[in-house]
Design an enzyme around this catalytic site. Sequence first.
Site, PDB file in Angstrom:
ATOM      1  N   ASP A   1      11.627  -5.050  -4.280  1.00 46.21           N
ATOM      2  CA  ASP A   1      12.447  -5.677  -3.244  1.00 46.21           C
ATOM      3  C   ASP A   1      13.623  -6.430  -3.842  1.00 46.21           C
ATOM      4  OD1 ASP A   1      11.487  -5.088  -0.600  1.00 46.21           O
ATOM      5  OD2 ASP A   1       9.604  -5.971  -1.264  1.00 46.21           O
TER       6      ASP A   1
ATOM      7  N   HIS B   1     -31.732  13.605  -6.099  1.00 49.84           N
ATOM      8  CA  HIS B   1     -31.369  14.463  -7.220  1.00 49.84           C
ATOM      9  C   HIS B   1     -30.016  15.112  -7.006  1.00 49.84           C
ATOM     10  CE1 HIS B   1     -35.540  14.772  -9.153  1.00 49.84           C
ATOM     11  NE2 HIS B   1     -34.729  14.075  -9.906  1.00 49.84           N
TER      12      HIS B   1
ATOM     13  N   CYS C   1       5.259  -7.131 -11.352  1.00 53.94           N
ATOM     14  CA  CYS C   1       4.428  -6.110 -10.716  1.00 53.94           C
ATOM     15  C   CYS C   1       5.259  -5.039 -10.004  1.00 53.94           C
ATOM     16  CB  CYS C   1       3.444  -6.749  -9.747  1.00 53.94           C
ATOM     17  SG  CYS C   1       4.247  -7.564  -8.362  1.00 53.94           S
TER      18      CYS C   1
ATOM     19  N   GLU D   1      10.804 -11.927  -5.061  1.00 51.47           N
ATOM     20  CA  GLU D   1      11.391 -10.629  -4.715  1.00 51.47           C
ATOM     21  C   GLU D   1      12.582 -10.776  -3.779  1.00 51.47           C
ATOM     22  OE1 GLU D   1       8.358  -8.194  -2.888  1.00 51.47           O
ATOM     23  OE2 GLU D   1       7.539  -9.850  -1.752  1.00 51.47           O
TER      24      GLU D   1
HETATM   25  C1  PEP Z   1       7.913  -5.408  -5.064  1.00 54.75           C
HETATM   26  O1  PEP Z   1       8.648  -5.613  -4.092  1.00 54.75           O
HETATM   27  O2  PEP Z   1       8.313  -5.250  -6.227  1.00 54.75           O
HETATM   28  C2  PEP Z   1       6.454  -5.304  -4.873  1.00 54.75           C
HETATM   29  C3  PEP Z   1       5.637  -5.215  -5.895  1.00 54.75           C
HETATM   30  O3  PEP Z   1       6.008  -5.275  -3.603  1.00 54.75           O
HETATM   31  P1  PEP Z   1       6.067  -3.995  -2.636  1.00 54.75           P
HETATM   32  O4  PEP Z   1       6.498  -2.822  -3.438  1.00 54.75           O
HETATM   33  O5  PEP Z   1       4.701  -3.863  -2.053  1.00 54.75           O
HETATM   34  O6  PEP Z   1       7.065  -4.431  -1.618  1.00 54.75           O
HETATM   35 MG    MG Z   2       7.862  -6.312  -2.220  1.00 58.42          MG
END
Ligand code: PEP
Ligand code: MG
Length: 587
Positions: free
Chosen positions: A456, A190, A503, A432
């Site tokens: 990067d 609970h 990303c 990257e």
């Molecule tokens: C990037 O380099 O854009 C990436 C998503 O990887 P990290 O930021 O983990 O290096």
């Molecule tokens: Mg990176």
Amino acid sequence: MLKGTAVSAGVAQGTAYVLSCGYRAAVPQRSIRPSEIDGERMRLDSAVARAEAELSALQDDLREKIGATQADIFGAQRLILGDASLRDRVLHTVQEKRINVEAAVSEVFEDYTQNLETAADGYLRGRAADIRDVGRRLLSSLATGPSSARAEIPAGAIVVADELLPSVTARLQLDNVRAFVTVRGNKFSHSSILARSLGTPAVAGVPSALAQIKTGDRLIVDAVAGVVFVNPESSIEREYDRLAADLKSSKEQLRHLVDLSTVTLDGTTLPLLANVNKFSDTEAALLNKADGIGLYRTEFTFSIRSTFPTEDDQFEYLERAAERMHPRKMVFRLVDLGGDKILPYFPLPPSRNPSLAERGIRLLLRHVDLLKTQLRAFLRVSAGHPVSILLPVVVGIEDVRQVRVVVRQVQDELSAEGKRFDAAVPIGAMIEVPSAALMIRNLAKEVDFLSLGTNDLVQYVLAADREDETTAPYYQPLHPAVLRLIESVVEGARSAGRELTICGEMAGDPLHTALLLGLGLRELSVAPGQMLEVKDAIRQTRLDEARRLASVALELGSAAEVEALLNQNRPARSGHPASVGPAATRP
Ligand code: PEP
Ligand code: MG
């Protein structure tokens, strides 16, 4: 890091307050004379009456504060307390054994709860806590009379206890409690139900909680993953600050967007994915209705340990995350060590330029055991969930080919062991590094998908260390050189028919959204806390206008000019229709 079970989802940081509930404290036992039996019966009855009055007051209090359903917990306890057979057993024990009523109460309740605690049914085990709570209340009523005093809990406290008995929980100043950590308890207790209805994060079943935590310790309670950090390092605190912000932002002004689709003004629906660093980030991703995980960075699992996580350690969290996100796609990235990501237990040779030394996939290929262990964990998760594997810091096709060889070896090993996996698990490359971007057509043929890592890419294109504040003015995601490279990556991916996600952090800024869509990107993966703002911007973008905006930006000479262009076309915040379209479309 202490492990337990997350019973009320959420994340909290605060100061430990170790609570002693007093249950199982030694109960004095003494022999009594036959003439004392009546006196013991009267003591029992008046203690039951006091306990009943306390429970009834608690029930009323909770009904008012939280609601009738939660208050029923104490209704159920009142029924236990009023149970005639329980009273009979206690009195029978007093008579038979000639012992004081406290000792008899302790014995009878111990007996009841032990039977329930060993029950196979989790629900029944949860009920044992209620019976124990009633026993504890009765004992305290016998010993000290009324015990309704509120426990003084300092603000910002994380309550640590053997078990959170409902009566104790209700007497706490709940406003001051940020989270609960308990040695015992399960999802059906609970107190767990109560914690969930209060929205207070709770982790139960942490065996060493009382041994390892003392009042005043700094704690992070991750009640999504079911782990507790005691006096964590500042890097872990920062990581959780970010998650807390992500969770908070999901609750605020853009909430109304959560259930709306990610669709442009001209009707193109786009996937909006989340970047996560650890299992518990999936909570924020789900709250924001992510279409999947576009980037699961796995470094965190390595940085919170003092030795390399085993295959099972890695599998456990990833499998749980995949179950949570199922059937949405999840992109697991191989650990990107090196550069600024150094593990204390894995020293790398000193380098004058760590970002250009061993990191990402080149480091993993030199430490194949590390690579294989992680691939095994990823592949095992792929047996039941739509998992893809992403390679960090890819320079060219050799990196991909070498990894594919190792993947095949690992798949053969798993097959020989009778372990299941997805034989066609998609393998993708992070774009990257400038060489990978420039060689996109060749690279695209070697992989199943691509992911654009602008964090990067920007540092390598502009020779500006992403970690160094002195080069910060040179680190310009909007530099036309970066935009031109992005445009050619989009074109290369499209002509090879490969899915491309962006990303990098650049995708999380709503100021950039129209530009990125105009450059041809169609799948964005951003931190959970940025999802709603980006969705808002996508919903205000018209693709043909975005394309015109991008073509103007590509002709500009500097990041400052691009930024000025975007500012002129900044989307209005949700709820306030954009007053003008992008400048590039104006006559
Ligand atoms: C990037 O380099 O854009 C990436 C998503 O990887 P990290 O930021 O983990 O290096
Ligand atoms: Mg990176």
